[in-house]
Design a protein around this motif. Structure first.
Motif, PDB file in Angstrom:
ATOM      1  N   LEU A 731     -27.205  -7.562  72.311  1.00 25.59           N
ATOM      2  CA  LEU A 731     -26.843  -8.663  73.192  1.00 25.59           C
ATOM      3  C   LEU A 731     -25.779  -9.560  72.556  1.00 25.59           C
ATOM      4  O   LEU A 731     -24.945 -10.151  73.249  1.00 25.59           O
ATOM      5  CB  LEU A 731     -28.100  -9.486  73.512  1.00 25.59           C
ATOM      6  CG  LEU A 731     -28.037 -10.435  74.703  1.00 25.59           C
ATOM      7  CD1 LEU A 731     -27.819  -9.669  76.000  1.00 25.59           C
ATOM      8  CD2 LEU A 731     -29.325 -11.252  74.785  1.00 25.59           C
ATOM      9  N   SER A 732     -25.788  -9.626  71.228  1.00 28.38           N
ATOM     10  CA  SER A 732     -24.834 -10.494  70.539  1.00 28.38           C
ATOM     11  C   SER A 732     -23.398 -10.061  70.759  1.00 28.38           C
ATOM     12  O   SER A 732     -22.476 -10.881  70.700  1.00 28.38           O
ATOM     13  CB  SER A 732     -25.138 -10.527  69.038  1.00 28.38           C
ATOM     14  OG  SER A 732     -25.098  -9.217  68.487  1.00 28.38           O
ATOM     15  N   ASP A 733     -23.161  -8.775  71.019  1.00 27.16           N
ATOM     16  CA  ASP A 733     -21.781  -8.331  71.276  1.00 27.16           C
ATOM     17  C   ASP A 733     -21.218  -8.989  72.529  1.00 27.16           C
ATOM     18  O   ASP A 733     -20.015  -9.239  72.633  1.00 27.16           O
ATOM     19  CB  ASP A 733     -21.731  -6.808  71.435  1.00 27.16           C
ATOM     20  CG  ASP A 733     -21.653  -6.088  70.105  1.00 27.16           C
ATOM     21  OD1 ASP A 733     -21.708  -6.777  69.056  1.00 27.16           O
ATOM     22  OD2 ASP A 733     -21.553  -4.848  70.091  1.00 27.16           O
ATOM     23  N   VAL A 734     -22.079  -9.260  73.493  1.00 28.15           N
ATOM     24  CA  VAL A 734     -21.633  -9.876  74.752  1.00 28.15           C
ATOM     25  C   VAL A 734     -21.428 -11.370  74.580  1.00 28.15           C
ATOM     26  O   VAL A 734     -20.449 -11.945  75.067  1.00 28.15           O
ATOM     27  CB  VAL A 734     -22.653  -9.606  75.877  1.00 28.15           C
ATOM     28  CG1 VAL A 734     -22.244 -10.327  77.168  1.00 28.15           C
ATOM     29  CG2 VAL A 734     -22.791  -8.113  76.124  1.00 28.15           C
ATOM     30  N   TYR A 735     -22.338 -12.023  73.839  1.00 33.86           N
ATOM     31  CA  TYR A 735     -22.371 -13.488  73.858  1.00 33.86           C
ATOM     32  C   TYR A 735     -21.819 -14.155  72.599  1.00 33.86           C
ATOM     33  O   TYR A 735     -21.780 -15.386  72.541  1.00 33.86           O
ATOM     34  CB  TYR A 735     -23.804 -13.963  74.113  1.00 33.86           C
ATOM     35  CG  TYR A 735     -24.226 -13.691  75.531  1.00 33.86           C
ATOM     36  CD1 TYR A 735     -23.739 -14.469  76.581  1.00 33.86           C
ATOM     37  CD2 TYR A 735     -25.047 -12.614  75.839  1.00 33.86           C
ATOM     38  CE1 TYR A 735     -24.089 -14.208  77.893  1.00 33.86           C
ATOM     39  CE2 TYR A 735     -25.399 -12.339  77.149  1.00 33.86           C
ATOM     40  CZ  TYR A 735     -24.922 -13.147  78.173  1.00 33.86           C
ATOM     41  OH  TYR A 735     -25.252 -12.885  79.475  1.00 33.86           O
ATOM     42  N   ARG A 736     -21.381 -13.387  71.615  1.00 31.16           N
ATOM     43  CA  ARG A 736     -20.807 -14.039  70.444  1.00 31.16           C
ATOM     44  C   ARG A 736     -19.519 -14.760  70.826  1.00 31.16           C
ATOM     45  O   ARG A 736     -18.796 -14.367  71.742  1.00 31.16           O
ATOM     46  CB  ARG A 736     -20.557 -13.042  69.308  1.00 31.16           C
ATOM     47  CG  ARG A 736     -19.549 -11.965  69.643  1.00 31.16           C
ATOM     48  CD  ARG A 736     -19.035 -11.207  68.415  1.00 31.16           C
ATOM     49  NE  ARG A 736     -19.949 -11.096  67.322  1.00 31.16           N
ATOM     50  CZ  ARG A 736     -20.681 -10.021  67.028  1.00 31.16           C
ATOM     51  NH1 ARG A 736     -20.595  -8.958  67.824  1.00 31.16           N
ATOM     52  NH2 ARG A 736     -21.469  -9.988  65.989  1.00 31.16           N
ATOM     53  N   LYS A 737     -19.282 -15.858  70.127  1.00 37.17           N
ATOM     54  CA  LYS A 737     -18.080 -16.676  70.331  1.00 37.17           C
ATOM     55  C   LYS A 737     -17.929 -17.140  71.780  1.00 37.17           C
ATOM     56  O   LYS A 737     -16.813 -17.215  72.323  1.00 37.17           O
ATOM     57  CB  LYS A 737     -16.829 -15.913  69.896  1.00 37.17           C
ATOM     58  CG  LYS A 737     -16.799 -15.588  68.404  1.00 37.17           C
ATOM     59  CD  LYS A 737     -15.544 -14.858  68.011  1.00 37.17           C
ATOM     60  CE  LYS A 737     -15.545 -14.546  66.510  1.00 37.17           C
ATOM     61  NZ  LYS A 737     -14.328 -13.799  66.096  1.00 37.17           N
ATOM     62  N   GLY A 738     -19.060 -17.434  72.430  1.00 40.34           N
ATOM     63  CA  GLY A 738     -18.996 -18.002  73.770  1.00 40.34           C
ATOM     64  C   GLY A 738     -18.648 -17.018  74.854  1.00 40.34           C
ATOM     65  O   GLY A 738     -18.236 -17.425  75.955  1.00 40.34           O
ATOM     66  N   GLY A 739     -18.824 -15.724  74.605  1.00 39.91           N
ATOM     67  CA  GLY A 739     -18.520 -14.729  75.620  1.00 39.91           C
ATOM     68  C   GLY A 739     -19.573 -14.703  76.712  1.00 39.91           C
ATOM     69  O   GLY A 739     -20.618 -15.345  76.627  1.00 39.91           O
TER      70      GLY A 739
END
Length: 1018
Positions: A731-739
Motif C-alpha cells: 500500500l505504501s507504493d500508492v500513498y508515499r509522498k502524498g500519492g
C-alpha cells in the motif's frame, strides 16, 4: 577537526547527526571544551568558573558547586558497627579494564567491595561454580542480612554449572535464580555483574569471567568496569537487557526443593554424562509458546476473530514447532469452547507417520497438562471414546469416515498438508466439516505445481519469515557471499519477471571463464571442498550436466539431477551425496519435498533468480540443522542485469527490511542480520546490487501506472485491493509522498470519479488513513464518506467520537471550517473521487489488520481499541484531547492529558531516530515482558510534579494511563501510526527528571510489538 583537516590533503564528508542523539553529541563537545579550560585554570578559580556557566544556562541553584570534592560514602546514622567497610579500588564514577594483572585489583576483590554498598545486585553468567561462590561467601551473606535483592540468571550450557552452587545461592544467600534449560537454542555466553544503588551511582562488570575461582582471582580474564556516571548508555542497556531476560518465560525460576532432579538431568545431558543421551523432558513445567510461535497464534486469532476465516494454513520450516503451535492453539480453543458451549471441542489430528502421531500426542498432553488426553487410531490401536483422536491417514479409510458424522470433530488438524492432493487426504477433507480446520506444512508448493494454499482461498494465515526463524535460532546460520562473475545478461530477453531460459542457457552453458570463477570462489570460501556437501542451482539440464562435468574434471565428484531424471537414479544421487561419494549435485527446478538433504552445507546459486519465493526455496535446501553442520555457505554469482531485474526482492526476503533500509544495509555491509549469519558482497557485486536497488527505489509513477493498466480488465479500472493483489505492491507504493490511487487511475487513462475544486489537498491527506485496521472505525469512516451517509449531529456519542477522529485525520488544524464538524464532512462528500477512495481504503482495512482489537478496560465508551493502530491526530481526538477548541496539531510532545476523560496518553517512539544506530537514545522506553513496559518520562517530570504524582497515584485518583508505541517517527508512507497497547497500571519508578516508570499492561502486548520493543531486539 576542521583545523586539523586544513593541514592535510584529506577531503571530509559529513552526515546529519540524528536529532535524538544531538544533545549527547553537543554535550560531549561542550564538556571537552570546558575540561581543557579547567585544566589550564588555577584550582581556586575552577568552582567559580563552573558556577558562572551553570548560572547562565540552568538558572537552578541545585546545579551549582561549592568546591571540588569526591563523595566516598553514604551511611545511615547509628549503624557504624554494622555498616559495610571499604570501597572498590576503582571510584564508582570511573571505568576500568581489569585483567587480573599484577598491580591492579582482581575482579573478586572488587566484587566484594561493590556488594558492600549495593542496594540491588544482578548476575548474568553462563555457568556458576561452587569454588567461585566460596570466594564471595562473606559479602553474599552480608547482602542477605541487609535484605538486598540478588538476582542470578544462568544456563545449563555444557553442563558446567554445579547444582550445589545454585542451591547455596537460593537457600543460604536468599538469591532468586532463573535458569535457561534449552541450551541448544540459547546463545547466552555473557558474564556480567550489575550493582544498583539508590544514590544513582550504579556500576557493573562485563567480560569473560563466570562465577568460578579462576575467573575471579587468577585467570587470564578481561573485564570492563562500567558506571552510570561515565558510561550511562552501557548501564542503561545492561539494566534493560537483564530485566528482559529476567521476565522472559524461557528463563525458569529455580527452587532446589522442586527442581533439583530436573537440573541434574539437564546438566548431565549437556555434559554428555547422561547414560541415555535422551533429550531432557520438561514435563511438569507449563508448555509456553516461543516468540515466533506467539506470532503464529496471534495470526490465527486475527483470521478467526477479525476476518471470520476458520480454514487456516500455517507455513513454517521443519523444526520450528508447528505441532506445539497446534497444541497451544487447541488449548486456547478448548478454554473458549468450555466457556461458550459448556463442553470440550472434539479433535482429530491427522499425519502420515506413526512417529509424528506419537510425538504429537505427547505434545498435546504436555500442553494441556493431561496425561490421558487423546487416543491413537493407528495400526492395531483404535479409539474407544472418539473425542480426541490422533489418526494416521492410512487408518482413515472410506469405511471409517463413512461411520463418522461429518461434523463430529470440531477441530481438525492436518500435519504435512502438502499431501492434500493425495486421494486419501482429499477423501478426508471432502468428508469432514469441522468448525476449525488447521493445516500445517513446510512446503506449500508441490513438485507437481499444486500450491496447497488453494485449499485455503489462496492464502496462508501465517508464513514464518526466514529471518524470524533465524532470529529464533531454529535454522542453521548462513554465510552468504555475493560474487561478481562478469557475465552480461542485458541482452537476454526478459518477460514477466524472469529471463528467457534459452537465452540464459546460451550465456552459462559452456562458459569456461565463469566456471573458473565459480571453482576459485569455492576453494577460497569453503573450508574443505573434499568434505563439503553442495547443491548447485542451474538454469537448464544442459547447464547442470556441463557444471557436473567441469567439477568432476576439477576433482570434485559431482552429478546432475532434474525433474526428468528417473526416480531411482535421482534417489541414488541423493544417497551418494549423503554418503560423501558425491560432493556436489547440480539441480534444475528441484524444490519439492523429495529434495530432503539436511546435510547440505554449501549452495551454489548459478542462475539469476528474482522471485523471492524461488530464492527462499533454494536457500531452504541448506538451512536444515544437522550434526556437525555449523553454518551454511552460500555462493551467489552476480552478473550485469537488465534494468527490469530487481535484486531488492530477494534481499528483502532474506533480511526482512524495507526497500529504504535495504539500501543502507547494502552500503553498510548488512550489519543487522540474525546472530551467526553474514551477508558479504564483493566490491563489484556490491556496486551492481546497490545500483539496482537504488533504481528500484526510484520506482516512478510511470511504473505504477504500468501495473495499474496490467490489472485492468476490459478497460475497467481495478479497485484498490485488486490492484495491490495483482501487482504484489505494498500500500505504501500508492500513498508515499502524498500519492493517491485516484491520481494513478487518471494517469492510466482508466475510468475514475470526476474531480472537483479543492480535491488535491484532500487526496494528499488520504495517506493518513492507510493504517486503519479495525472494523468499527473503517465502517464509520466509509459511512461518513458516503453521499447518503448520516450527518454528524445524527450520530450517537461514540460514533461522533469516531467521526471526529476522521475529521482530524483529514484536517489536523481544523482546516478553514469555522462552524462545525459537519461542514468538513459536507466538503468530503462533495469530492466524489476522494470519497470513493476513502471507501475503497476502508473496504480493505480489516484484511490489513495484524492484531485483534478490543475495548479498553474502564474506557469502553471510547472508540480507541487496544492493539489497533492510530495516527496521532486520531488518538488525540478519540481520547477527547483534540476538540473544536484545541486542534490535533497542537500536541507535538510524547504525552497528552485529557482532562475530560481523565486519561494520560503516552506516545512512545521505540527508536528515536530511524536512520541510524544511536546508543545514547536507546534503552529508555522498552518492553520488559509481554505485560511490563519501562517508560522514561519527560525530563522535567519529578515525583512531586503534577504529572509525576498523577502517574504514581492514577488508581487512587481515578485516572487512566494508555500506552501507544511505534517503531520510529516515520515509515514508508510518512508519519507512522501508533499501536495502542492499552491501559496500564503503575508498578514502580526509579529516579526523577526524568522518572523511569514500569507499567503493567492490562492486556499483553502483541508478540510482534514485544519483539520490536524489547531491549534484546533493540
Amino acid at each position: 577537526m576542521a583545523r586539523l583537516l586544513e593541514e592535510t590533503t584529506l577531503e571530509a564528508a559529513y552526515a546529519r547527526v540524528p536529532d535524538a542523539a544531538a544533545p549527547e553529541v553537543l554535550a560531549r563537545h561542550v564538556a571537552e571544551a570546558v575540561r581543557k579550560r579547567l585544566t589550564d585554570m588555577p584550582a581556586a578559580d575552577r568552582a567559580g568558573y563552573v558556577n558562572s556557566l551553570l548560572s547562565v544556562e540552568s538558572g537552578d541553584d541545585l546545579d551549582l558547586v561549592d568546591g571540588v570534592e569526591q563523595l566516598t560514602e553514604l551511611r545511615q546514622p547509628g549503624l557504624a558497627g554494622r555498616w559495610p567497610q571499604g570501597r572498590p579500588a576503582t571510584p564508582l564514577s570511573d571505568v576500568a579494564l581489569l585483567t587480573n594483572s599484577r598491580g591492579e585489583p582482581n575482579l573478586g576483590a572488587e566484587l566484594r567491595q561493590e556488594m558492600g554498598s549495593a542496594d540491588h545486585v544482578d548476575l548474568l553468567c553462563a555457568f556458576v561454580r561452587w569454588h567461585g561462590l566460596r570466594v564471595l561467601e562473606e559479602p553474599l551473606q552480608a547482602l542477605r542480612d541487609r535484605g538486598t535483592h540478588l538476582r542470578v540468571v544462568t544456563t545449563t550450557y555444557r553442563g558446567a554449572t554445579e547444582r550445589r552452587a545454585l542451591d547455596e545461592l537460593v537457600r543460604r544467600f536468599g538469591a532468586q535464580v532463573k535458569i535457561r534449560y534449552d541450551a541448544q537454542t540459547t546463545r547466552l555466553h555473557a558474564k556480567a555483574w550489575l550493582f544498583r544503588r539508590g544514590s544513582g551511582f550504579d556500576t557493573g562488570y562485563v567480560g569473560s569471567s563466570n562465577l568460578s575461582k579462576s575467573a575471579l582471582v587468577d585467570g587470564l580474564e578481561w573485564n570492563v568496569r562500567i558506571s552510570s556516571e561515565a558510561t550511562p548508555t552501557l548501564v542503561r542497556k545492561f539494566e534493560a537487557t537483564f530485566d528482559m531476560y529476567w521476565n522472559d518465560p524461557g528463563f525458569r525460576d529455580y527452587d532446589p526443593e522442586r527442581d533439583a532432579e530436573l537440573l541434574d538431568r539437564a546438566l548431565a545431558a549437556e555434559s554428555g554424562s547422561s547414560s541415555s543421551g535422551a533429550v531432557v523432558s520438561i514435563s511438569g513445567l507449563e508448555v509456553m509458546a516461543r516468540p515466533h510461535q506467539e506470532l503464529i497464534l496471534e495470526a490465527l486469532d486475527v483470521e478467526r476473530l477479525s476476518r471470520g476465516r476458520h480454514r487456516n494454513l500455517v507455513i513454517a520450516a521443519t523444526g520450528t514447532g508447528k505441532t506445539v503451535v497446534a497444541a497451544l492453539d487447541f488449548r486456547r480453543l478448548r478454554a473458549q469452547w468450555l466457556e461458550r458451549e459448556g463442553r470440550e471441542p472434539r479433535l482429530l489430528f491427522v499425519a502420515h507417520r506413526k512417529e509424528i502421531l506419537e510425538q504429537a500426542l505427547r505434545t498435546y498432553r504436555e500442553a494441556l497438562s493431561d496425561g490421558v488426553f487423546g487416543e491413537l487410531l493407528l495400526g492395531g490401536s483404535r479409539p474407544t471414546r472418539w473425542s480426541h483422536v490422533f489418526a494416521s491417514i492410512q487408518s482413515l479409510s472410506a469405511e471409517v469416515l463413512a461411520q463418522l458424522d461429518p461434523e463430529h470433530f470440531d477441530v481438525v488438524v492436518v500435519d504435512e498438508f502438502h499431501h492434500a492432493e493425495a486421494t486419501s487426504y482429499r477423501r478426508l477433507l471432502e468428508r469432514v466439516r469441522p468448525a476449525e480446520l488447521l493445516g500445517l506444512t513446510a512446503t506449500p508448493e508441490r513438485g507437481d505445481g499444486v500450491d496447497v494454499r488453494s485449499f485455503f482461498d489462496g492464502e496462508a494465515a501465517y508464513e514464518l519469515p526466514l529471518w524470524s526463524a533465524l532470529e529464533a535460532d531454529l535454522l542453521c546460520p548462513f554465510h552468504y557471499f555475493g560474487i561478481a562473475d562478469g557475465t552480461d545478461l542485458r541482452g537476454v530477453d526478459y518477460r514477466r519477471g524472469a529471463y528467457d531460459v534459452a537465452g540464459l542457457d546460451g550465456v552459462y552453458t559452456g562458459n569456461d571463464a565463469r566456471t573458473r570463477i565459480v571453482l576459485a570462489a569455492l576453494r577460497d570460501r569453503v573450508t574443505d571442498v573434499g568434505r563439503m556437501r553442495a547443491l548447485g542451482f542451474c538454469v537448464s539440464v544442459a547447464h547442470a550436466e556441463y557444471m557436473a562435468r567441469k567439477f568432476a574434471d576439477a576433482g570434485i565428484p559431482s552429478a546432475a539431477v532434474s525433474g526428468e531424471t528417473p526416480t531411482t537414479e535421482r534417489e541414488r544421487a541423493f544417497a551418494l551425496l549423503r554418503s560423501g561419494e558425491l560432493r556436489c549435485l547440480f539441480a534444475v527446478d528441484l524444490f519439492n519435498e523429495g529434495l530432503d538433504l539436511p546435510d547440505v552445507d554449501t549452495l551454489l546459486m548459478l542462475r539469476p533468480t528474482q522471485s523471492s519465493t524461488v530464492f527462499l526455496q533454494q536457500l531452504g535446501r541448506g538451512l536444515r540443522r544437522a550434526p556437525g553442520k555449523a553454518v551454511l555457505t552460500v555462493l551467489d554469482f552476480i552478473g550485469h542485469h537488465r534494468a527490469e531485474f530487481r535484486h531488492e526482492l530477494r534481499y528483502r526476503a532474506l533480511t526482512g527490511t524495507t526497500r529504504e533500509q535495504l539500501q543502507r544495509d547494502v552500503e553498510q555491509g548488512f550489519p543487522y542480520l540474525p546472530a551467526g549469519s553474514q551477508l558479504v558482497l564483493d566490491r563489484v557485486a556490491q556496486q551492481l546490487v546497490l545500483d539496482n536497488v537504488r533504481s528500484s527505489l526510484r520506482s516512478t509513477k510511470k511504473d505504477l501506472v504500468r501495473d495499474v493498466r496490467a490489472a485492468a480488465v476490459d478497460g475497467r479500472a481495478p479497485d484498490l485491493d485488486t490492484f495491490l493483489r495483482s501487482s504484489g505492491r505494498p500500500l505504501s507504493d500508492v500513498y508515499r509522498k502524498g500519492g493517491s490511487y485516484t491520481e494513478l487511475l487518471r494517469a492510466s487513462a482508466l475510468p475514475a470519479p470526476e474531480g472537483a475544486d479543492g480535491e488535491t489537498a484532500l487526496l494528499r491527506r488520504l495517506s493518513a488513513l492507510a493504517h486503519v485496521d479495525d472494523r468499527e472505525r473503517a465502517d464509520l469512516y466509509a459511512r461518513m464518506a458516503d453521499a447518503d451517509g448520516p450527518g454528524y449531529e445524527e450520530l450517537g456519542p461514540r460514533d461522533q467520537a469516531l467521526a471526529r477522529m476522521l475529521f482530524f485525520a483529514l484536517w489536523p488544524n481544523k482546516g478553514d471550517f469555522s462552524s462545525s464538524y459537519q461542514a468538513g464532512f459536507a466538503v468530503l462528500r462533495s469530492q466524489p473521487a476522494v470519497a470513493a477512495e476513502v471507501r475503497q481504503l476502508m473496504a480493505g482495512a480489516v484484511a490489513r489488520a495484524e492484531h485483534v482489537a478490543r475495548p479498553l478496560p474502564g474506557l469502553g465508551h471510547l472508540p480507541v481499541l487496544s492493539h489497533a493502530t492510530y495516527r496521532r491526530e486520531e488518538l488525540l481526538a478519540g481520547l477527547g484531547w483534540a476538540t473544536w477548541e484545541r486542534s490535533a496539531r497542537g500536541n507535538i510532545t510524547g504525552v497528552a492529558w485529557s482532562e475530560d476523560e481523565q486519561v494520560d496518553a503516552l506516545m512512545i517512539n521505540l527508536r528515536k531516530d530511524e536512520a541510524s544506530f544511536t546508543p545514547s537514545t536507546m534503552y529508555r522506553d522498552y518492553a520488559l515482558s509481554s505485560s511490563l513496559f519501562h517508560w522514561e518520562s519527560q525530563n522535567a517530570t519529578s515525583e512531586t510534579s503534577v504529572s509525576g504524582r498523577r502517574y504514581v497515584s492514577h488508581r487512587e485518583g481515578g485516572s487512566h494511563v494508555v500506552l501507544f508505541t511505534r517503531d520510529a517517527p516515520t515509515d514508508a508512507i510518512g508519519a507512522a501510526p501508533f499501536t495502542c497497547l492499552g491501559t496500564a497500571q503503575y508498578v514502580e519508578h526509579r529516579g526523577e527528571r526524568p522518572m523511569a516508570i514500569t507499567w503493567r499492561l492490562d492486556r499483553a502486548m502483541p508478540p510482534g510489538v514485544v519483539q520490536a520493543a524489547s531491549a534484546i531486539s533493540a
